[in-house]
Design a protein around this motif. Structure first.
Motif, mmCIF file in Angstrom:
data_model
loop_
_atom_site.group_PDB
_atom_site.id
_atom_site.type_symbol
_atom_site.label_atom_id
_atom_site.label_comp_id
_atom_site.label_asym_id
_atom_site.label_seq_id
_atom_site.Cartn_x
_atom_site.Cartn_y
_atom_site.Cartn_z
ATOM 1 N N ASN A 194 -0.327 9.398 -11.873
ATOM 2 C CA ASN A 194 0.594 9.630 -10.443
ATOM 3 C C ASN A 194 0.884 8.338 -10.140
ATOM 4 O O ASN A 194 0.330 7.084 -10.593
ATOM 5 N N VAL A 196 2.293 5.382 -6.899
ATOM 6 C CA VAL A 196 1.853 5.268 -5.500
ATOM 7 C C VAL A 196 2.881 4.266 -5.035
ATOM 8 O O VAL A 196 3.552 3.651 -5.592
ATOM 9 N N SER A 227 3.281 10.030 -5.317
ATOM 10 C CA SER A 227 2.557 11.100 -4.628
ATOM 11 C C SER A 227 1.643 10.433 -3.611
ATOM 12 O O SER A 227 0.670 11.565 -2.973
ATOM 13 N N LYS A 228 1.285 9.097 -3.472
ATOM 14 C CA LYS A 228 0.417 8.835 -2.639
ATOM 15 C C LYS A 228 0.772 7.236 -2.082
ATOM 16 O O LYS A 228 1.545 6.585 -2.700
ATOM 17 N N ASP A 285 -5.940 11.341 2.589
ATOM 18 C CA ASP A 285 -6.378 12.129 1.455
ATOM 19 C C ASP A 285 -6.903 10.578 0.337
ATOM 20 O O ASP A 285 -5.932 9.882 0.216
ATOM 21 N N SER A 287 -7.228 11.104 -2.976
ATOM 22 C CA SER A 287 -6.917 11.311 -4.239
ATOM 23 C C SER A 287 -5.329 11.066 -4.350
ATOM 24 O O SER A 287 -4.401 10.556 -3.417
ATOM 25 N N TYR A 288 -5.140 10.752 -5.699
ATOM 26 C CA TYR A 288 -3.886 10.189 -5.867
ATOM 27 C C TYR A 288 -2.755 11.325 -6.117
ATOM 28 O O TYR A 288 -1.634 11.307 -6.253
ATOM 29 N N SER A 290 -1.054 14.751 -5.137
ATOM 30 C CA SER A 290 -0.845 15.693 -3.952
ATOM 31 C C SER A 290 -0.108 16.771 -4.529
ATOM 32 O O SER A 290 0.614 16.742 -5.605
ATOM 33 N N PHE A 296 0.211 12.306 -0.140
ATOM 34 C CA PHE A 296 -1.169 11.716 0.539
ATOM 35 C C PHE A 296 -0.967 10.336 1.097
ATOM 36 O O PHE A 296 -0.156 9.524 0.265
ATOM 37 N N TYR A 297 -1.815 10.070 1.870
ATOM 38 C CA TYR A 297 -1.862 8.463 2.286
ATOM 39 C C TYR A 297 -3.387 7.848 2.581
ATOM 40 O O TYR A 297 -4.209 9.078 2.804
ATOM 41 N N GLU A 298 -3.331 6.791 2.849
ATOM 42 C CA GLU A 298 -4.654 6.017 2.881
ATOM 43 C C GLU A 298 -4.481 4.906 3.418
ATOM 44 O O GLU A 298 -3.529 4.166 3.151
#
Length: 357
Positions: A194, A196, A227-228, A285, A287-288, A290, A296-298
């Motif tokens: 994935n 980012v 996706s992240k 989340d 995880s990488y 989504s 997803f974000y962190e």
């Protein structure tokens, strides 16, 4: 008797292919009478583009044209010269290389195909059931330019047999099968990855709109799609959502809308906290990977901490997008426009092919 094509001859074949592809665009298809064998292939390719969605529901005309435009931009004389000039092909001992291709986005295995032929090897190709038409058509076109290529290109159904090396792309599950099945052959086995984006809140609106291209191109189905997100504590999502707004029409596509509705419902039933703009959900989340129609974000506290983590987990990551926050990151809006020398998984495919004994 089989003819050995020179590197210059092979390069010129792909230059001509680039000219052929450059006739097709999202704005207008302009037939160029100077393109080799155009009278035999132009209309048929137009028809194939129109029919692609009937072969694979995710292969909309817009997505197929986007892939074609990307390859037309890549296959220029300058780009090909820059790419191949750093390699020594003189010691290549021609082999048969099996290619097991993915089908998540149009022409996703085309780079491996070019690498094999430029390196002087034969390509034994098993296409994905999701992408069985585009590459065979382009192979037919370049064979029309140089009939000798017919001895170098073979498409197969079912089991791969009689090959010397293999390049296989699949999921994390299929990669375990590939690792076992091809354990006695030189190989490149690609797994799921994935991409980012690392943001710090100082990005411009233009950069956020470009990030939307990284997220929504091909409906987010590619490993180069973002996706992240990694964002600082206190990040204001308003600029991000403003950047996503120009892509709102994606929800009009039924398969995407169905995924948006389904994944949003699953998240809500699980009582996850979501941010939502009615065509994309944003979920915190670790995880990488989504689901379609979500990102997803962190949060991060320290950029150095993220740099270390991304380095540690680099085998899960294809691209990193940032405003020069991370070393070797790419510019916003460019993830699905790789150069010829941008290799999947950062493994130099040409080096691998040259090294085959």
């Amino acid at each position: 008797m089989q003819i050995i094509l020179t590197l210059e001859q092979k390069k010129n074949i792909f230059i001509e292919l680039g000219k052929f592809l450059s006739q097709f665009s999202s704005t207008k298809n302009l037939k160029n009478d100077t393109v080799i064998n155009n009278e035999l292939f132009f209309e048929d390719f137009l028809n194939l583009i129109e029919l692609s969605q009937s072969h694979n529901g995710w292969y909309t005309k817009e997505n197929v044209i986007f892939a074609i435009e990307s390859w037309a931009e890549a296959l220029t004389e300058d780009n090909l010269n820059q790419w191949i000039s750093s390699y020594d092909f003189s010691t290549v001992n021609a082999k048969t290389v099996g290619l097991i291709l993915a089908g998540n986005i149009p022409l996703v295995g085309f780079h491996d195909f070019i690498c094999v032929l430029l390196s002087g090897h034969k390509a034994l190709i098993k296409t994905s059931s999701n992408d069985q038409h585009l590459l065979p058509f382009l192979a037919k076109y370049i064979i029309s330019i140089e009939p000798e290529l017919n001895n170098y290109i073979t498409f197969v159904e079912g089991k791969l047999e009689n090959f010397d090396a293999v390049i296989a792309t699949g999921s994390n599950n299929t990669s375990r099968y590939f690792d076992y099945y091809f354990k006695d052959k030189p190989s490149i086995i690609r797994k799921s990855r994935n991409s980012v984006a690392v943001l710090n809140g100082t990005e411009s609106k233009e950069q956020m709109i470009a990030l939307g291209k990284d997220i929504f191109s091909y409906f987010g189905l590619g490993c180069r799609n973002v996706s992240k997100l990694f964002i600082p504590k206190g990040y204001n999502f308003d600029l991000f959502f403003n950047g996503m707004f120009p892509y709102q029409d994606v929800i009009k596509y039924e398969k995407y809308a169905n995924n948006y509705d389904y994944n949003k419902a699953v998240f809500l039933m699980s009582n996850f906290k979501l941010l939502d703009n009615e065509f994309l959900t944003i979920k915190e989340d670790t995880s990488y990977s989504s689901p379609i129609a979500s990102v997803f974000y962190e949060y991060y506290h320290d950029l150095d901490e993220i740099k270390k983590r991304l380095e540690t987990e680099k085998d899960q990551i294809q691209c990193i997008v940032s405003n020069n926050l991370i070393e070797n990151s790419v510019a916003f809006g460019t993830t699905q426009k790789p150069q010829l020398w941008d290799y999947a998984d950062n493994l130099d495919t040409i080096d691998f092919l040259i090294s085959l004994a």
